[in-house]
Enzyme design. Structure first.
Site, PDB file in Angstrom:
ATOM      1  N   THR A  93       7.599 -93.922 -35.095  1.00 19.14           N
ATOM      2  CA  THR A  93       7.917 -95.247 -35.643  1.00 19.14           C
ATOM      3  C   THR A  93       6.882 -96.302 -35.266  1.00 19.14           C
ATOM      4  O   THR A  93       6.349 -97.013 -36.126  1.00 19.14           O
ATOM      5  CB  THR A  93       9.294 -95.704 -35.139  1.00 19.14           C
ATOM      6  OG1 THR A  93      10.252 -94.692 -35.402  1.00 19.14           O
ATOM      7  CG2 THR A  93       9.719 -96.994 -35.809  1.00 19.14           C
ATOM      8  N   THR A  94       6.597 -96.422 -33.972  1.00 20.01           N
ATOM      9  CA  THR A  94       5.715 -97.475 -33.481  1.00 20.01           C
ATOM     10  C   THR A  94       4.286 -97.290 -33.964  1.00 20.01           C
ATOM     11  O   THR A  94       3.511 -98.248 -34.003  1.00 20.01           O
ATOM     12  CB  THR A  94       5.780 -97.525 -31.937  1.00 20.01           C
ATOM     13  OG1 THR A  94       7.148 -97.645 -31.546  1.00 20.01           O
ATOM     14  CG2 THR A  94       5.012 -98.697 -31.370  1.00 20.01           C
TER      15      THR A  94
ATOM     16  N   TYR B 115      18.014 -92.313 -45.452  1.00 14.58           N
ATOM     17  CA  TYR B 115      18.268 -92.674 -46.845  1.00 14.58           C
ATOM     18  C   TYR B 115      19.330 -91.809 -47.518  1.00 14.58           C
ATOM     19  O   TYR B 115      20.248 -92.324 -48.149  1.00 14.58           O
ATOM     20  CB  TYR B 115      16.966 -92.652 -47.681  1.00 14.58           C
ATOM     21  CG  TYR B 115      17.140 -93.193 -49.084  1.00 14.58           C
ATOM     22  CD1 TYR B 115      17.383 -94.545 -49.298  1.00 14.58           C
ATOM     23  CD2 TYR B 115      17.078 -92.347 -50.174  1.00 14.58           C
ATOM     24  CE1 TYR B 115      17.555 -95.032 -50.587  1.00 14.58           C
ATOM     25  CE2 TYR B 115      17.253 -92.829 -51.466  1.00 14.58           C
ATOM     26  CZ  TYR B 115      17.489 -94.171 -51.674  1.00 14.58           C
ATOM     27  OH  TYR B 115      17.663 -94.652 -52.938  1.00 14.58           O
TER      28      TYR B 115
ATOM     29  N   TYR C 157      15.598 -87.139 -32.577  1.00 15.56           N
ATOM     30  CA  TYR C 157      15.406 -88.588 -32.519  1.00 15.56           C
ATOM     31  C   TYR C 157      16.525 -89.251 -33.311  1.00 15.56           C
ATOM     32  O   TYR C 157      16.562 -89.184 -34.540  1.00 15.56           O
ATOM     33  CB  TYR C 157      14.033 -88.958 -33.085  1.00 15.56           C
ATOM     34  CG  TYR C 157      13.670 -90.422 -33.101  1.00 15.56           C
ATOM     35  CD1 TYR C 157      14.385 -91.369 -32.356  1.00 15.56           C
ATOM     36  CD2 TYR C 157      12.585 -90.871 -33.841  1.00 15.56           C
ATOM     37  CE1 TYR C 157      14.043 -92.697 -32.363  1.00 15.56           C
ATOM     38  CE2 TYR C 157      12.223 -92.216 -33.859  1.00 15.56           C
ATOM     39  CZ  TYR C 157      12.952 -93.125 -33.122  1.00 15.56           C
ATOM     40  OH  TYR C 157      12.607 -94.455 -33.137  1.00 15.56           O
TER      41      TYR C 157
ATOM     42  N   ARG D  53      17.617 -97.497 -38.086  1.00 13.10           N
ATOM     43  CA  ARG D  53      16.544 -97.250 -39.051  1.00 13.10           C
ATOM     44  C   ARG D  53      16.934 -96.219 -40.115  1.00 13.10           C
ATOM     45  O   ARG D  53      16.515 -96.316 -41.261  1.00 13.10           O
ATOM     46  CB  ARG D  53      15.270 -96.775 -38.338  1.00 13.10           C
ATOM     47  CG  ARG D  53      14.563 -97.872 -37.554  1.00 13.10           C
ATOM     48  CD  ARG D  53      13.284 -97.360 -36.918  1.00 13.10           C
ATOM     49  NE  ARG D  53      12.582 -98.430 -36.236  1.00 13.10           N
ATOM     50  CZ  ARG D  53      11.696 -99.244 -36.792  1.00 13.10           C
ATOM     51  NH1 ARG D  53      11.402 -99.097 -38.074  1.00 13.10           N
ATOM     52  NH2 ARG D  53      11.102-100.191 -36.093  1.00 13.10           N
TER      53      ARG D  53
ATOM     54  N   LYS E  39      15.825 -88.192 -28.110  1.00 14.49           N
ATOM     55  CA  LYS E  39      15.474 -89.597 -27.941  1.00 14.49           C
ATOM     56  C   LYS E  39      16.633 -90.391 -28.528  1.00 14.49           C
ATOM     57  O   LYS E  39      16.834 -90.417 -29.746  1.00 14.49           O
ATOM     58  CB  LYS E  39      14.163 -89.936 -28.659  1.00 14.49           C
ATOM     59  CG  LYS E  39      13.781 -91.401 -28.547  1.00 14.49           C
ATOM     60  CD  LYS E  39      12.537 -91.719 -29.373  1.00 14.49           C
ATOM     61  CE  LYS E  39      12.215 -93.216 -29.309  1.00 14.49           C
ATOM     62  NZ  LYS E  39      11.063 -93.579 -30.173  1.00 14.49           N
TER      63      LYS E  39
ATOM     64  N   ILE F 261      10.920 -93.093 -24.181  1.00  9.93           N
ATOM     65  CA  ILE F 261       9.774 -93.178 -25.077  1.00  9.93           C
ATOM     66  C   ILE F 261       9.657 -94.650 -25.413  1.00  9.93           C
ATOM     67  O   ILE F 261      10.458 -95.200 -26.166  1.00  9.93           O
ATOM     68  CB  ILE F 261       9.951 -92.290 -26.319  1.00  9.93           C
ATOM     69  CG1 ILE F 261      10.023 -90.812 -25.889  1.00  9.93           C
ATOM     70  CG2 ILE F 261       8.788 -92.497 -27.300  1.00  9.93           C
ATOM     71  CD1 ILE F 261      10.329 -89.849 -27.019  1.00  9.93           C
TER      72      ILE F 261
END
Length: 295
Positions: free
Chosen positions: A48-49, A111, A137, A142, A166, A208
């Site tokens: 993501t980051t 989604y 994760y 999100r 995570k 993380i």
């Protein structure tokens, strides 16, 4: 049986860009050396980051190779490999070169909102196809779907190479339920900087981290103090970062940490659309906190 090696401070690595929007490999190399030299325990790339959805395949390949070259085996590398098309992920796992990578970070499908059984079957297929240990994760803010504790524990028990999760649900109750019921070899890793102190105190194996991009020495010290049972000095570090945690995410991630890294002189304050830089007022507040922390 696979065991989790991703413990302590993991860096959710940003992707620096030049002023004209190209990947800034020179700044990325400098940033990696800084993190490795200042307390990082493992690296998490292309998640993501790292603004991964906005990178080309060639850029992803170049970043992977640069990280491997700079790291030179010093720290474990966890690489993002996930999505909402199970068959496509399985194909990628089977056909990619995973040399120099130590594990896969796979996000919950976004989604299309699968059921818990759909999530189980999705990650089971990934685990069966993956040549490397898998870290789940869960980030419902999100993805729009929450991997429930009972599904996480079921996957941990049924799939030998799923070694950790995570957890970024924001629910300490959910974290406690996983830690209470998980097999011994399976770990929970914080996916939320602001909750890391509490999660490690509850038995999480590390984080993380977004803030670790900029302040690896300070954040890794907090975690190591907790691991040794020295909670009071660890709590002081945590409280010193309380306002910064909020500022880093108020305008979205990684806008906040990129602004912080820019203020520290590491990178340009550049993102790729649809992401935009953090507001000037947010940046000013972060700059004041850096002065107070003497950084």
């Amino acid at each position: 049986m696979a065991r989790n090696i991703f413990k302590g401070l993991g860096i959710a690595l940003v992707t620096p860009f030049t002023a004209d929007g190209q990947v800034d490999y020179k700044s990325l190399k400098r940033l990696l050396e800084y993190q490795i030299d200042n307390g990082a325990d493992f690296l998490c790339i292309l998640a993501t980051t790292g603004e991964t959805p906005c990178l080309t395949q060639q850029e992803k390949d170049n970043i992977t190779q640069l990280v491997k070259d700079v790291n030179h085996g010093r720290l474990p590398i966890l690489k993002g490999c996930g999505g909402n098309n199970t068959a496509a992920i399985v194909e990628e796992l089977k056909n990619s070169d995973w040399t120099g990578i130590d594990g896969i970070l796979s996000v919950c499908p976004y989604y299309n909102k699968p059921s818990q059984e759909g999530l189980y079957q999705h990650f089971k297929a990934i685990a069966e196809a993956s040549p490397l240990p898998v870290v789940l994760y869960n980030v419902p803010g999100r993805t729009g779907i929450n991997l429930k504790p009972e599904t996480t524990v079921r996957l941990a028990n049924d799939c030998e190479n799923i070694v950790a999760i995570k957890e970024a649900s924001g629910s300490l109750e959910q974290v406690d339920e996983i830690i209470k019921n998980k097999p011994k070899r399976f770990d929970v890793i914080s996916g939320d900087d602001a909750l890391t102190f509490s999660m490690v105190a509850s038995g999480a194996a590390g984080v993380i981290s977004v803030i670790g991009n900029a302040l690896p020495k300070e954040f890794s010290r907090m975690i190591r103090l907790e691991f040794r049972g020295e909670y009071e000095p660890a709590r002081k570090i945590h409280h010193a970062f309380t306002e910064l945690y909020s500022l880093l995410f108020v305008d979205g991630n990684p806008a906040g940490v990129k602004a912080l890294l820019h203020e520290m002189g590491f990178i340009e304050n550049q993102l790729r659309l649809p992401l935009v830089p953090t507001k000037v007022s947010t940046l000013q507040k972060m700059a004041e906190i850096l002065k107070d922390l003497r950084i």
